[in-house]
Design an enzyme around this catalytic site. Sequence first.
Site, short mmCIF file in Angstrom:
data_model
loop_
_atom_site.label_atom_id
_atom_site.label_comp_id
_atom_site.label_asym_id
_atom_site.label_seq_id
_atom_site.Cartn_x
_atom_site.Cartn_y
_atom_site.Cartn_z
N HIS A 439 -15.00 -0.82 -3.67
CA HIS A 439 -14.12 0.34 -3.88
C HIS A 439 -14.08 1.11 -2.57
O HIS A 439 -15.10 1.66 -2.15
CB HIS A 439 -14.66 1.26 -4.98
CG HIS A 439 -14.80 0.60 -6.32
ND1 HIS A 439 -15.50 1.16 -7.36
CD2 HIS A 439 -14.31 -0.57 -6.80
CE1 HIS A 439 -15.44 0.36 -8.42
NE2 HIS A 439 -14.74 -0.70 -8.09
C1 LIG Z 1 -14.43 -7.68 -6.71
C2 LIG Z 1 -13.72 -6.38 -6.95
C3 LIG Z 1 -13.70 -5.85 -8.23
C4 LIG Z 1 -13.05 -4.63 -8.46
N1 LIG Z 1 -12.95 -4.17 -9.73
C5 LIG Z 1 -12.24 -3.03 -9.98
C6 LIG Z 1 -12.05 -2.58 -11.30
O1 LIG Z 1 -12.47 -3.23 -12.25
N2 LIG Z 1 -11.37 -1.41 -11.50
C7 LIG Z 1 -10.89 -0.67 -10.44
O2 LIG Z 1 -10.35 0.42 -10.69
N3 LIG Z 1 -11.02 -1.11 -9.18
C8 LIG Z 1 -11.65 -2.28 -8.93
N4 LIG Z 1 -11.74 -2.76 -7.65
C9 LIG Z 1 -11.08 -2.00 -6.58
C10 LIG Z 1 -9.56 -2.13 -6.63
O3 LIG Z 1 -9.17 -3.45 -6.92
C11 LIG Z 1 -8.98 -1.68 -5.30
O4 LIG Z 1 -9.46 -0.37 -5.05
C12 LIG Z 1 -7.48 -1.67 -5.26
O5 LIG Z 1 -6.93 -2.93 -5.56
C13 LIG Z 1 -7.01 -1.23 -3.88
O6 LIG Z 1 -5.61 -1.11 -3.92
P1 LIG Z 1 -4.78 -1.12 -2.57
O7 LIG Z 1 -3.33 -1.13 -2.93
O8 LIG Z 1 -5.28 -0.04 -1.67
O9 LIG Z 1 -5.18 -2.50 -1.84
P2 LIG Z 1 -5.08 -4.01 -2.36
O10 LIG Z 1 -5.00 -4.08 -3.84
O11 LIG Z 1 -6.19 -4.72 -1.68
O12 LIG Z 1 -3.67 -4.51 -1.79
C14 LIG Z 1 -3.42 -4.58 -0.41
C15 LIG Z 1 -2.42 -5.71 -0.17
O13 LIG Z 1 -1.89 -5.61 1.15
C16 LIG Z 1 -1.84 -6.92 1.72
N5 LIG Z 1 -1.85 -6.76 3.18
C17 LIG Z 1 -2.89 -6.45 3.99
N6 LIG Z 1 -2.46 -6.36 5.27
C18 LIG Z 1 -1.14 -6.62 5.27
C19 LIG Z 1 -0.14 -6.68 6.29
N7 LIG Z 1 -0.43 -6.43 7.58
N8 LIG Z 1 1.13 -7.01 5.93
C20 LIG Z 1 1.45 -7.27 4.62
N9 LIG Z 1 0.53 -7.21 3.61
C21 LIG Z 1 -0.74 -6.87 3.94
C22 LIG Z 1 -3.05 -7.61 1.16
O14 LIG Z 1 -2.91 -9.03 1.25
C23 LIG Z 1 -3.04 -7.11 -0.28
O15 LIG Z 1 -2.23 -7.91 -1.10
C24 LIG Z 1 -12.41 -3.95 -7.39
C25 LIG Z 1 -12.45 -4.49 -6.10
C26 LIG Z 1 -13.08 -5.70 -5.88
C27 LIG Z 1 -13.10 -6.26 -4.48
#
Ligand SMILES: Cc1cc2nc3c(=O)[nH]c(=O)nc-3n(C[C@H](O)[C@H](O)[C@H](O)COP(=O)(O)OP(=O)(O)OC[C@H]3O[C@@H](n4cnc5c(N)ncnc54)[C@H](O)[C@@H]3O)c2cc1C
Length: 502
Positions: A439
């Site tokens: 997280h």
């Molecule tokens: C193992 C694990 C279990 C978890 N379990 C939970 C849970 O049960 N409940 C909960 O609330 N949270 C959970 N989390 C945390 C939650 O999943 C994340 O906090 C959340 O997904 C983050 O959202 P985000 O949009 O910031 O990033 P992400 O969901 O990581 O999305 C970012 C996206 O951007 C893409 N990207 C990166 N760089 C580029 C670029 N230069 N150009 C184009 N695309 C790019 C990546 O490929 C990815 O698809 C967990 C995390 C992990 C690792």
Amino acid sequence: MSHVAYQERGDVAVEADYVVVGTGAGGAAAAVVLARSGASVIMVEAGPWREPHDYAHSTYGAMRDMMDDWGSTFTMGRALWPVVQARLVGGTTVINSAICVRTPLDIFEEWQRDHGVGGPGFAERIWRFQDQLEDELCVAETAPESMGRSNQLALKGDAAAGFDGHVIKRYAKGCLGSGQCLQGCRSMRKQSTNLNYVPEVLRRGGQLLSCAPADRIVFEGTRAVGVSGRFIHPQTRSKGARFTARARKGVFIAASVTHSPVLLRRSGLTHAAVGAGFRAHPGTGVFGVYDEPVDQNFGVTQGWASTRFREDGGLKLETLSIPMEMAISRLAGGGRAFMERIVGYRHLAMWVHALRARSVGSVRAGFGGKPIVRYSFDEYDMARFRAGMVRVAELHFAAGATAVLPGIQGLPYSLGPGELDVIANGPLDPRRYVAILSHLFGGCMMGADVTRSVCDARGRVHGRQGLYVADASLMPNNIGINPQHTIMALAMLVAEDALAER
Ligand SMILES: Cc1cc2nc3c(=O)[nH]c(=O)nc-3n(C[C@H](O)[C@H](O)[C@H](O)COP(=O)(O)OP(=O)(O)OC[C@H]3O[C@@H](n4cnc5c(N)ncnc54)[C@H](O)[C@@H]3O)c2cc1C
Ligand code: SF4
């Protein structure tokens, strides 16, 4: 064509009202709000599209096919702890446990008090989006038939220890309790964004470029007008054709806490606040050893949690079933003794804590654009981290465990019920502990003070026009709860406000 995957040659140029970079929790939520308004949307995603029947069964396969750089991002500090994120359409929602927690009021109060963001009506708007998400993504309490023995034991321990725990609510529809969430849900029960919002955007006329890491944000003066980059082959990682996605109205960056600040910096936003304020919930697990088989790989991956120690101690306790090959990496030893420990896997339950750490780090671009996360724990955090392990061990003993395996380097492999002080007085050196950061928060923090923040409370990047951040990097503090629900609602709010500007 609405989905363009890896192209070896022949430049690709597309144009729409909005471009959204990243299709994880934040990106997909922002994109669907934009598409539902009738706007045209291009989603630009670094990773590939994967069909659920094609998800790997093993941890190794998940790291190879789904993780950012094979899961090889580590904190650079006193300890090298893995920073786990996914890289595929759907982002980290594909590999997470789908735990859904509403944003508590104290978070909004902190955002306003310490960062000047929010104010009247802000919390209510986030909660309204959360109502909508809960409805659309089928949020429900884990059903008793999917719980499995590890989660049932935690309920038993909780009743005895008085940890005020609860059965977890998740974004899952008819979860089968296969314990495979971390490798992706092959039976499509978990509502990761590649199954709902991303396809909806495509159905509404949107486009998706996958295997397409955005390398730069394109500006005309101070206005963001698109992104550009080169396709990357999903297996060989070789570079392919160039792509440009132009945006008539706005560019949304939702590439995650590690990638969003790096993308901004590469695009000329070198302000000190870009990449600052990295925060996390470092977590670790303690195995309980039970006389009867637990078979933690049957039952929902995470079915029980307690927030009793969130205010006092900054801890969240949870069950977490891990696959056998991951468990084995925690079982020390060699030869016959090691084989006997592996045979004992059926009798182990893994329960974890995640700490609302106060330590702050930073994200910068390293060689080849790979994010470098500088992060070290201070002693105060380390003491609370260690205390969290004592709580987890207490819960195991309350549930009837005969021993716990703390996995702390230099301490005995196994401890009995009268030996918890061994953990309580354990070392305060983070290098002796196995932890992961899953997280993450910050890097493009929102705030009223333009010298300390990157965006305002509507995700608008200071000093630029048409450029928004809509992911976990916006968050200016460590929220101490599972973050996906907050990230998605925040991204929806940013998208709704951007539409209102037009
Ligand atoms: C193992 C694990 C279990 C978890 N379990 C939970 C849970 O049960 N409940 C909960 O609330 N949270 C959970 N989390 C945390 C939650 O999943 C994340 O906090 C959340 O997904 C983050 O959202 P985000 O949009 O910031 O990033 P992400 O969901 O990581 O999305 C970012 C996206 O951007 C893409 N990207 C990166 N760089 C580029 C670029 N230069 N150009 C184009 N695309 C790019 C990546 O490929 C990815 O698809 C967990 C995390 C992990 C690792
Ligand atoms: S426990 Fe199994 S069925 Fe349930 S959401 Fe996770 S992977 Fe899917």
